[in-house]
Write a protein that holds these residues in place. Structure first.
Motif, mmCIF file in Angstrom:
data_model
loop_
_atom_site.group_PDB
_atom_site.id
_atom_site.type_symbol
_atom_site.label_atom_id
_atom_site.label_comp_id
_atom_site.label_asym_id
_atom_site.label_seq_id
_atom_site.Cartn_x
_atom_site.Cartn_y
_atom_site.Cartn_z
ATOM 1 N N THR A 3 0.788 -1.250 -0.011
ATOM 2 C CA THR A 3 -0.015 0.089 -0.046
ATOM 3 C C THR A 3 0.751 1.383 0.077
ATOM 4 O O THR A 3 0.613 2.202 -0.937
ATOM 5 C CB THR A 3 -0.926 0.186 1.102
ATOM 6 N N ARG A 4 1.881 1.202 0.641
ATOM 7 C CA ARG A 4 2.774 2.383 0.892
ATOM 8 C C ARG A 4 3.513 2.713 -0.687
ATOM 9 O O ARG A 4 3.775 3.733 -0.971
ATOM 10 C CB ARG A 4 4.058 2.325 1.746
ATOM 11 N N VAL A 5 3.834 1.332 -1.308
ATOM 12 C CA VAL A 5 4.351 1.475 -2.689
ATOM 13 C C VAL A 5 3.241 2.147 -3.616
ATOM 14 O O VAL A 5 3.618 3.083 -4.372
ATOM 15 C CB VAL A 5 4.888 0.249 -3.111
ATOM 16 N N ALA A 6 2.250 1.703 -3.493
ATOM 17 C CA ALA A 6 1.046 2.348 -4.297
ATOM 18 C C ALA A 6 0.835 3.894 -3.801
ATOM 19 O O ALA A 6 0.388 4.483 -4.814
ATOM 20 C CB ALA A 6 -0.134 1.594 -4.032
ATOM 21 N N ILE A 7 1.104 4.303 -2.605
ATOM 22 C CA ILE A 7 0.841 5.675 -2.299
ATOM 23 C C ILE A 7 1.777 6.322 -2.832
ATOM 24 O O ILE A 7 1.976 7.506 -3.409
ATOM 25 C CB ILE A 7 0.787 5.792 -0.938
ATOM 26 N N ALA A 8 3.282 6.038 -2.946
ATOM 27 C CA ALA A 8 4.369 6.561 -3.313
ATOM 28 C C ALA A 8 4.327 6.689 -4.814
ATOM 29 O O ALA A 8 4.497 7.746 -5.246
ATOM 30 C CB ALA A 8 5.664 5.897 -3.007
ATOM 31 N N LEU A 9 3.892 5.537 -5.691
ATOM 32 C CA LEU A 9 3.596 5.757 -6.929
ATOM 33 C C LEU A 9 2.513 6.694 -7.276
ATOM 34 O O LEU A 9 2.765 7.573 -8.235
ATOM 35 C CB LEU A 9 3.088 4.237 -7.358
ATOM 36 N N THR A 10 1.576 6.778 -6.529
ATOM 37 C CA THR A 10 0.388 7.655 -6.785
ATOM 38 C C THR A 10 0.967 9.287 -6.819
ATOM 39 O O THR A 10 0.761 10.114 -7.553
ATOM 40 C CB THR A 10 -0.811 7.716 -5.634
ATOM 41 N N ASP A 11 1.584 9.443 -5.681
ATOM 42 C CA ASP A 11 2.404 10.828 -5.212
ATOM 43 C C ASP A 11 3.328 11.024 -6.548
ATOM 44 O O ASP A 11 3.116 12.130 -7.090
ATOM 45 C CB ASP A 11 3.233 10.767 -4.006
ATOM 46 N N LEU A 12 4.093 10.271 -6.904
ATOM 47 C CA LEU A 12 5.003 10.350 -8.148
ATOM 48 C C LEU A 12 4.406 10.704 -9.300
ATOM 49 O O LEU A 12 4.592 11.903 -9.938
ATOM 50 C CB LEU A 12 6.079 9.181 -8.218
ATOM 51 N N LEU A 13 3.295 10.187 -9.913
ATOM 52 C CA LEU A 13 2.720 10.108 -10.907
ATOM 53 C C LEU A 13 1.921 11.404 -10.989
ATOM 54 O O LEU A 13 1.816 12.145 -11.946
ATOM 55 C CB LEU A 13 1.472 8.953 -11.124
ATOM 56 N N ILE A 14 1.387 11.950 -9.636
ATOM 57 C CA ILE A 14 0.618 13.062 -9.739
ATOM 58 C C ILE A 14 1.384 14.191 -9.901
ATOM 59 O O ILE A 14 1.365 15.505 -10.560
ATOM 60 C CB ILE A 14 -0.173 13.371 -8.133
ATOM 61 N N ARG A 15 2.612 14.239 -9.116
ATOM 62 C CA ARG A 15 3.597 15.401 -9.224
ATOM 63 C C ARG A 15 4.310 15.424 -10.586
ATOM 64 O O ARG A 15 4.621 16.497 -11.130
ATOM 65 C CB ARG A 15 4.825 15.139 -8.060
ATOM 66 N N ALA A 16 4.342 14.375 -11.148
ATOM 67 C CA ALA A 16 4.940 14.460 -12.694
ATOM 68 C C ALA A 16 3.925 14.857 -13.534
ATOM 69 O O ALA A 16 4.036 14.864 -14.793
ATOM 70 C CB ALA A 16 5.455 12.759 -13.087
ATOM 71 N N GLY A 17 2.743 14.921 -13.255
ATOM 72 C CA GLY A 17 1.762 15.408 -13.952
ATOM 73 C C GLY A 17 0.940 14.336 -14.911
ATOM 74 O O GLY A 17 0.390 14.518 -16.174
ATOM 75 N N TRP A 18 1.308 13.015 -14.611
ATOM 76 C CA TRP A 18 0.611 11.676 -15.471
ATOM 77 C C TRP A 18 -0.436 11.371 -15.141
ATOM 78 O O TRP A 18 -1.390 11.101 -16.041
ATOM 79 C CB TRP A 18 1.588 10.453 -15.245
ATOM 80 N N VAL A 19 -1.061 11.697 -13.952
ATOM 81 C CA VAL A 19 -2.459 11.207 -13.226
ATOM 82 C C VAL A 19 -2.850 12.593 -12.845
ATOM 83 O O VAL A 19 -2.252 13.337 -11.932
ATOM 84 C CB VAL A 19 -2.326 10.104 -12.573
ATOM 85 N N LYS A 20 -4.157 12.770 -12.822
ATOM 86 C CA LYS A 20 -4.950 13.642 -12.045
ATOM 87 C C LYS A 20 -5.869 12.938 -10.814
ATOM 88 O O LYS A 20 -5.990 13.465 -9.763
ATOM 89 C CB LYS A 20 -5.851 14.484 -12.661
ATOM 90 N N ARG A 21 -6.749 11.585 -11.343
ATOM 91 C CA ARG A 21 -7.598 10.954 -10.492
ATOM 92 C C ARG A 21 -6.968 9.878 -10.423
ATOM 93 O O ARG A 21 -6.731 8.789 -11.453
ATOM 94 C CB ARG A 21 -8.912 11.170 -10.852
ATOM 95 N N VAL A 22 -6.994 9.201 -9.395
ATOM 96 C CA VAL A 22 -6.582 7.655 -8.971
ATOM 97 C C VAL A 22 -7.763 7.041 -8.286
ATOM 98 O O VAL A 22 -8.493 7.323 -7.406
ATOM 99 C CB VAL A 22 -5.157 7.827 -7.961
ATOM 100 N N LEU A 23 -8.159 5.732 -8.504
ATOM 101 C CA LEU A 23 -8.955 4.917 -8.060
ATOM 102 C C LEU A 23 -8.190 3.620 -7.506
ATOM 103 O O LEU A 23 -7.444 3.189 -8.339
ATOM 104 C CB LEU A 23 -10.001 4.213 -9.052
ATOM 105 N N PHE A 24 -8.423 3.279 -6.184
ATOM 106 C CA PHE A 24 -7.718 2.536 -5.471
ATOM 107 C C PHE A 24 -8.902 1.520 -5.070
ATOM 108 O O PHE A 24 -9.845 1.929 -4.499
ATOM 109 C CB PHE A 24 -7.134 2.900 -4.119
ATOM 110 N N LEU A 25 -8.811 0.092 -5.400
ATOM 111 C CA LEU A 25 -9.853 -0.845 -5.272
ATOM 112 C C LEU A 25 -9.210 -1.988 -4.542
ATOM 113 O O LEU A 25 -8.244 -2.048 -4.474
ATOM 114 C CB LEU A 25 -10.250 -1.496 -6.701
ATOM 115 N N CYS A 26 -10.359 -2.355 -3.510
ATOM 116 C CA CYS A 26 -9.984 -3.451 -2.667
ATOM 117 C C CYS A 26 -10.913 -4.290 -2.398
ATOM 118 O O CYS A 26 -12.076 -3.776 -2.634
ATOM 119 C CB CYS A 26 -9.412 -2.699 -1.372
ATOM 120 N N ASP A 27 -11.099 -5.388 -1.837
ATOM 121 C CA ASP A 27 -12.106 -6.225 -1.646
ATOM 122 C C ASP A 27 -12.928 -6.138 -0.454
ATOM 123 O O ASP A 27 -13.871 -6.966 -0.361
ATOM 124 C CB ASP A 27 -11.594 -7.823 -1.925
ATOM 125 N N ARG A 28 -12.689 -5.419 0.365
ATOM 126 C CA ARG A 28 -13.379 -5.207 1.745
ATOM 127 C C ARG A 28 -13.451 -3.955 2.304
ATOM 128 O O ARG A 28 -12.336 -3.162 2.160
ATOM 129 C CB ARG A 28 -12.823 -6.281 2.655
#
Length: 167
Positions: free
Chosen positions: A47-72
Motif C-alpha cells: 500500500t505504501r508503494v502504491a501511495i508513493a507511486l500515486t504521489d510520483l505520478l501526480i507530481r509528474a503530471g501523469w495522473v489527476k484522479r486515482v481509483l484504489f480498489l480493494c475487496d473489503r
C-alpha cells in the motif's frame, strides 16, 4: 514530466525493494505499457508503494484522479488511513456515482461497490486504477471495471510470482 526526473518521496517509502518496485513500474509506464503488477510478500508495504507511486505520478503530471480498489470495507478503511497519513490530497469513498467535477484526486472503493456504479463514470474519469489483492478471481468477477476505464493500471498481490499468470 519524465518519471525518472521526479524524486520518489522517501518519507512514504524508504526500503530498497520498495524504491526498486516504483522505478520498475515507472520504467514500464515510460515505455508505453499501461499495466503493471507489483508482487510483494504480505507485510512488506504494498500500500505504501502504491501511495508513493500515486504521489510520483501526480507530481509528474501523469495522473489527476486515482481509483484504489480493494475487496473489503476494512481494507478500504486501512487504505484511507494510509493515504491520509502520506498525501495531502482529499479522498472520496465511492459508494455511488461521483459528479464529473469532483475535486478529489484519490478515490477508494471496494470491488463490489464499484461494480455497481462504474458505468456512471466517464471511461476517462480515472487516470490510474490500483487493484489491491490483484488475483485472477478479481479479474474474472470484476473484469468489466478494468476494461471500461481507459487508464494506467497497477495490480498489487502477495501471490508468489511462480503462481502469477502472465499475459
Amino acid at each position: 514530466r519524465p518519471l525518472d526526473t521526479v524524486e520518489i518521496n522517501e518519507l512514504i517509502v524508504n526500503r530498497l525493494y520498495q524504491i526498486e518496485a516504483i522505478k520498475r513500474v515507472s520504467e514500464r509506464f515510460a515505455s508505453k505499457h499501461r499495466k503493471a503488477l507489483i508482487v510483494q510478500a504480505t507485510g512488506t508495504g504494498k500500500t505504501r508503494v502504491a501511495i508513493a507511486l500515486t504521489d510520483l505520478l501526480i507530481r509528474a503530471g501523469w495522473v489527476k484522479r486515482v481509483l484504489f480498489l480493494c475487496d473489503r470495507r476494512e481494507l478500504r478503511k486501512q487504505a484511507k488511513n494510509a493515504f491520509n497519513d502520506f498525501l495531502p490530497e482529499p479522498i472520496r469513498i465511492v459508494t455511488s456515482r461521483i459528479r464529473s467535477n469532483a475535486s478529489e484526486r484519490i478515490f477508494l472503493a471496494t470491488y463490489p461497490a464499484m461494480q455497481k456504479v462504474f458505468q456512471s463514470f466517464d471511461p476517462g474519469f480515472f487516470d490510474l486504477i490500483i487493484a489491491d489483492e490483484s488475483h485472477r478471481s478479481i479479474y474474472n468477477v470484476y473484469g468489466e471495471i478494468f476494461h471500461y476505464f481507459d487508464c494506467h493500471q497497477i495490480g498489487l498481490t502477495a501471490t508468489p510470482v511462480d503462481f502469477v499468470t502472465k499475459s
